[in-house]
Design a protein around this motif. Structure first.
Motif, PDB file in Angstrom:
ATOM      1  N   VAL C  25       0.835  -1.201   0.000  1.00  0.00           N
ATOM      2  CA  VAL C  25       0.000   0.000   0.000  1.00  0.00           C
ATOM      3  C   VAL C  25       0.870   1.250   0.000  1.00  0.00           C
ATOM      4  N   CYS C  27       1.185   5.616  -0.351  1.00  0.00           N
ATOM      5  CA  CYS C  27       0.433   6.773   0.145  1.00  0.00           C
ATOM      6  C   CYS C  27       0.681   7.927  -0.810  1.00  0.00           C
ATOM      7  N   VAL C  67      -3.293   4.818  -1.645  1.00  0.00           N
ATOM      8  CA  VAL C  67      -4.413   5.634  -1.163  1.00  0.00           C
ATOM      9  C   VAL C  67      -3.969   7.085  -1.056  1.00  0.00           C
ATOM     10  N   GLN C  70      -2.654   7.747   3.770  1.00  0.00           N
ATOM     11  CA  GLN C  70      -2.753   6.534   4.586  1.00  0.00           C
ATOM     12  C   GLN C  70      -3.085   6.812   6.035  1.00  0.00           C
ATOM     13  N   VAL C  76      -8.289   4.713   4.151  1.00  0.00           N
ATOM     14  CA  VAL C  76      -7.762   3.350   4.035  1.00  0.00           C
ATOM     15  C   VAL C  76      -8.905   2.333   3.918  1.00  0.00           C
ATOM     16  N   LEU C  79      -9.245  -0.141   1.082  1.00  0.00           N
ATOM     17  CA  LEU C  79      -8.349  -1.293   0.956  1.00  0.00           C
ATOM     18  C   LEU C  79      -9.036  -2.599   1.339  1.00  0.00           C
ATOM     19  N   SER C  91       3.198  -1.697   4.143  1.00  0.00           N
ATOM     20  CA  SER C  91       2.822  -0.303   3.943  1.00  0.00           C
ATOM     21  C   SER C  91       4.031   0.523   3.529  1.00  0.00           C
ATOM     22  N   GLY C  97       0.803   6.171   8.788  1.00  0.00           N
ATOM     23  CA  GLY C  97       0.038   5.402   7.817  1.00  0.00           C
ATOM     24  C   GLY C  97      -0.018   3.937   8.207  1.00  0.00           C
ATOM     25  N   THR C 100      -2.400   3.472  11.005  1.00  0.00           N
ATOM     26  CA  THR C 100      -3.810   3.662  10.647  1.00  0.00           C
ATOM     27  C   THR C 100      -4.372   2.389  10.011  1.00  0.00           C
ATOM     28  N   ILE C 101      -3.589   1.805   9.094  1.00  0.00           N
ATOM     29  CA  ILE C 101      -4.052   0.570   8.465  1.00  0.00           C
ATOM     30  C   ILE C 101      -4.140  -0.537   9.509  1.00  0.00           C
TER      31      ILE C 101
END
Lengths: 141, 549, 218
Positions: C25, C27, C67, C70, C76, C79, C91, C97, C100-101
């Motif tokens: 992922v 950002c 994204v 992030q 997010v 996702l 990530s 970020g 957060t995920i």
């Protein structure tokens, strides 16, 4: 190789339309042969080639990748060849991180009218990759 | 989107391609590829009959993307695009596989050549499948040209353009036109005096309705792009704003005495070429006629096209005017340039003596004389002592001091020798890196006068070609930025070699100026957000092509 | 802007060695701008990892996504579908970020591919320098807009040390001495009197971790 079959390297050559692509045409007009297992990808400037393109070529099974660009100082887009060189260096480093010989990626230059140099470079590349052997990054059979 | 229907047209080029490529085998394999609706083999696709047939095939079969496997697109690429366009398709929906120069002509083994041709055509098919439409548009451009620098080259450019019926604004920072030419005593090997040349050019410049010559004037600011530049010109206290389609720089050069190179300073009887030219121009300044004069050159610049002719020229003037003994000392003398060989012969025949040295001669000042000790390599290989009343030394040719300001104003670069960087020294020597700005004369190369004048004509015709119709064809959004992805990181702006990217802070995205973009794709490669798409060479297309590996 | 750089491949490989399918992922904000974690770098890292796994005799399947930011829970969320298909997430965001995920998708292990380095600005393309230490008590009003806390190697508050040398720093002669820059700037503004003021050492113990700011309702 163990199978006894001769190793035919697969080489991806990104050819800048302002130099190598025209040099290949010149080689054609002069009927100078070069290895046919070089896959020529036509690009508008060496600077168009992204590091990702180089890695993807290896993922797809290339044994070597070369960017064929204009001579330094003769790029139609001023710094396209310099940018390409930076990316070749990055791709070298990324391959070394994986544990693969960085020499599998290279940048060479030639002039648009220099057909014989184009052919010679192709032969040299084939020789070099033959020495390095098949890419360890080829898909497992 | 409509169903993709790819038509593949293979050219046999007068039966030459099928000698090493099995076209029937290729056709059979191509027909199995996804989206390929038609594969046809023809002879001489460059002929009008064959093109008509292709057009019909495209229309009748509802083909919406075309692959042509033939000779190099360098030859007929444009014609083939026109053909596709005539068949009602966008001219970018075409991909050419070069199976002649890059396959059949170089690979005699039929199996191998057939295999390669198949790879080439497959790549073209995979590429054209993902090709986006790129429209062309015509934009109006100004037909006026701004020429910066009112020396002989700038004047020549303006005259050429005026003869071609383009209006020119010629700006010169000094009070009079003519530049460096005003200082020259002679123009050998040209058989015309500087006065004659200057008078005839001045007459043409002032007599032309198309030329507006502004003296004591300079460029203050420049905005806009090719076809539509807006220049603010300062003349005295006045400021004039004008629009131009193209700009030609003819800012010339300056010279500099390098005492570090010579190891001595200039003095009463050691002078530079430009000082000598000043003296020859106003004879009143010469208090005593020199009985013997020495020249030294090929020191500062190896084989300079400026100092070689000027040394020969001034040596001849001195010989003719004063009958003095004249010695020319140089490391090497190269006479490349129209008439230069003859000038050299004339100079020798008049009795000027040449010395070729490897080590720089010893120069000693003694009792108002200059003693030069030089090893004579051409004759006896022994030390020779020359006694001169006057020694004239070469100066280094350096960029004009206005370079730095113009460079930043015009957003163009300097090359390795600090002269203006040409687009490509071999292919486009008078073009700058920025579309619509050209160079003429010594601001980008060192040129003798004859060459500089030719260069002026070249630059003028380049500009003429670009804007004379008042319209320019432009590819619209060939390279596009996705505003949703653009992070405004300025990477593309910093990497673009042609100054073709601007940031739109209102829309919060970078955008590409279609007119200025020259299609290198560097921006698409460097964009860290992958927000830039080069429609003729998109990432998807290149990656799809790589699938053949 | 937050500046990050990619971890060495070896470290990343070790983190994800046990997995067969992962999601990378990126950002689209700070780390895109500093070339560490935008869509381009996601593609390159994914390709490099696939090659690295293949080199070691294995095979790795990757999904990719980038994204907008992030560090936003809402952003997010997109996702979700992809995360359901993979064993782990790698990530290429900053530390915020990654967390957060990880917070949003608690069942899935989330690994950092970047080292979050500092707050900085680009000096030229491809070169970023730290110029804000996020100390929480901005000092720039007294120093002509040049932060001595990060840009002086010793973080001095009251003028240069004895090692300032013709405008360069004794710790790294390549770098400018921040206090020379400050002096010149204040001189230009006619505010050299500020150099005479004494500032007592700052009490960093008073900084509360984790930081928290609650803005007034807008």
């Amino acid at each position: 190789m163990t199978t006894g079959v001769e190793f035919l390297p697969c080489i991806v050559a990104f050819c800048c339309v302002h130099s190598a692509y025209q040099a290949a045409d010149a080689a054609g007009r002069m009927r100078i042969p070069y290895p046919e297992n070089i896959i020529m990808v036509h690009i508008p400037c060496a600077g168009r080639v992204d590091t990702l393109h180089i890695l993807r070529a290896f993922e797809n099974g290339a044994d070597g990748v070369v960017i064929l660009a204009c001579h330094e100082g003769a790029c139609h887009h001023i710094l396209g060849n310099i940018r390409a060189k930076e990316r070749v260096e990055r791709a070298n480093a990324l391959l070394r991180e994986i544990g693969v010989d960085g020499r599998r990626v290279e940048m060479r230059t030639c002039a648009p009218n220099d057909g014989s140099r184009f052919a010679r470079v192709c032969h040299e590349l084939e020789e070099k990759i033959k020495e390095l052997g098949p890419s360890p990054l080829r898909k497992h059979a | 989107m409509d169903e993709v229907k790819i038509g593949v047209f293979i050219c046999n080029c007068g039966d030459t391609i099928s000698k090493s490529v099995d076209l029937l085998d290729i056709r059979a394999r191509l027909e199995k590829l996804a989206d390929v609706a038609l594969v046809s083999i023809g002879h001489d696709l460059c002929s009008p009959q064959a093109q008509q047939a292709i057009r019909k095939d495209i229309i009748d079969n509802g083909i919406n993307r075309v692959v042509i496997a033939a000779c190099s697109p360098q030859l007929y690429g444009d014609a083939l695009a026109n053909l596709v366009e005539k068949a009602g398709l966008n001219r970018h929906l075409l991909s050419v596989a070069n199976i002649r120069e890059q396959c059949s002509w170089v690979h005699p083994d039929k199996d191998k050549a057939t295999k390669k041709a198949m790879v080439q055509i497959r790549m073209a098919v995979d590429k054209v499948r993902l090709q986006d439409v790129v429209e062309q548009a015509e934009v109006e451009v100004y037909k006026d040209v701004l020429v910066i620098g009112g020396g002989i080259v700038g004047m020549e450019v303006a005259i050429e353009l005026s003869n071609l019926n383009l209006r020119t604004t010629l700006i010169e920072k000094e009070a009079n036109l003519g530049g460096r030419l005003k200082q020259f005593a002679a123009l050998y090997p040209l058989q015309v005096t500087p006065e004659e040349m200057l008078t005839s050019r001045l007459k043409q410049v002032t007599g032309s309705e198309n030329i507006d010559a502004l003296t004591s004037a300079g460029l203050k600011d420049l905005s806009g792009e090719v076809g539509n530049f807006t220049a603010k010109i300062r003349k005295g206290n006045e400021e004039i704003s004008r629009n131009f389609g193209a700009i030609i720089l003819a800012t010339g050069y300056e010279t500099l005495f390098l005492d570090k190179v010579y190891g001595f300073e200039l003095g009463d009887n050691i002078i530079t070429q430009s000082q000598l030219e000043g003296m020859l121009k106003s004879p009143g300044e010469i208090k005593k006629i020199p009985q013997s004069v020495g020249f030294v050159f090929d020191i500062c610049d190896e084989h300079s096209r400026i100092s070689t002719p000027s040394t020969l020229r001034n040596a001849l003037v001195i010989k003719e005017r004063f009958g003095s003994e004249v010695y020319v000392l140089c490391r090497n003398l190269q006479v490349d340039g129209a008439g230069l060989e003859k000038l050299y012969q004339d100079v020798r025949n008049k009795g000027v003596i040449f010395f070729k040295f490897e080590r720089f001669p010893k120069v000693l000042r003694e009792n108002g004389k200059i003693n030069i000790q030089v090893e004579d390599l051409s004759m006896a290989r022994e030390q020779v002592m020359l006694s001169c009343d006057l020694l004239v030394v070469e100066e280094k040719v350096v960029p004009h001091q206005d370079f730095a300001t113009l460079e930043s104003m015009l957003n163009i670069g300097l090359g390795p020798r600090d002269f203006y960087q040409e687009d490509n020294v071999h292919l486009y020597p008078t073009s700058s890196t920025k579309s619509g700005i050209f160079f003429a004369g010594n601001c980008h190369q060192d040129l003798d006068l004859g060459r500089a004048l030719t260069d002026a004509s070249n630059a003028a015709s380049e500009a003429y070609q670009l804007i004379s119709s008042g319209k320019m064809r432009v590819e619209v959004e060939r390279v596009v930025v996705d505003p949703d992805k653009c992070a405004l990181c300025l990477t593309c702006l910093r990497f673009c070699p042609h100054d073709a990217i601007r940031i739109d802070y209102e829309k919060k995205t970078a955008h590409i100026l279609d007119l200025a973009c020259q299609g290198c794709g560097i921006c698409a490669a460097v964009c860290p957000a992958k927000a830039i798409k080069f429609k003729d060479w998109s990432d998807d297309q290149i990656l799809a092509e790589l699938e053949v590996v | 802007m937050i500046i990050a750089e990619r971890k060495p491949l070896e470290d990343i490989k070790q983190m994800i060695a046990q997995y067969k399918k992962i999601l990378l992922v990126g950002c689209g904000t700070c780390v895109t701008v500093c070339w560490a974690g935008g869509e381009k770098e996601v593609g390159i890292l994914a390709s490099q990892l696939r090659l690295a796994f293949r080199r070691d005799g294995g095979e790795l399947e990757t999904l990719e996504a980038t994204v907008e930011r992030q560090c936003e829970k809402e952003m997010v969320e997109e996702l979700k579908d992809k995360i359901q298909q993979v064993e782990a997430v790698l990530s290429l965001g900053c530390g915020a970020g990654v967390q957060t995920i990880a917070d949003r998708f608690e069942e899935t292990p989330v690994y950092p591919a970047l080292n979050t380095k500092f707050v900085g600005m680009p000096e030229r393309e491809g070169l970023w320098i730290e110029n804000c230490g996020a100390c929480g008590d901005c000092f720039l009003d007294r120093t002509g807009g040049i932060c001595p806390i990060v840009r002086c190697a010793k973080g001095l508050l009251n003028g240069p040390c004895g090692g300032t040398n013709k405008g360069k720093c004794e710790v790294d002669p390549e770098k400018d001495c921040a206090w020379t820059l400050i002096y010149r700037r204040l001189e230009k503004q006619g505010r050299l009197d500020l150099m005479r003021k004494y500032y007592p050492p700052r009490n960093f113990q008073a900084v509360v971790r984790p930081g928290k700011i609650e803005a007034q309702r807008v």
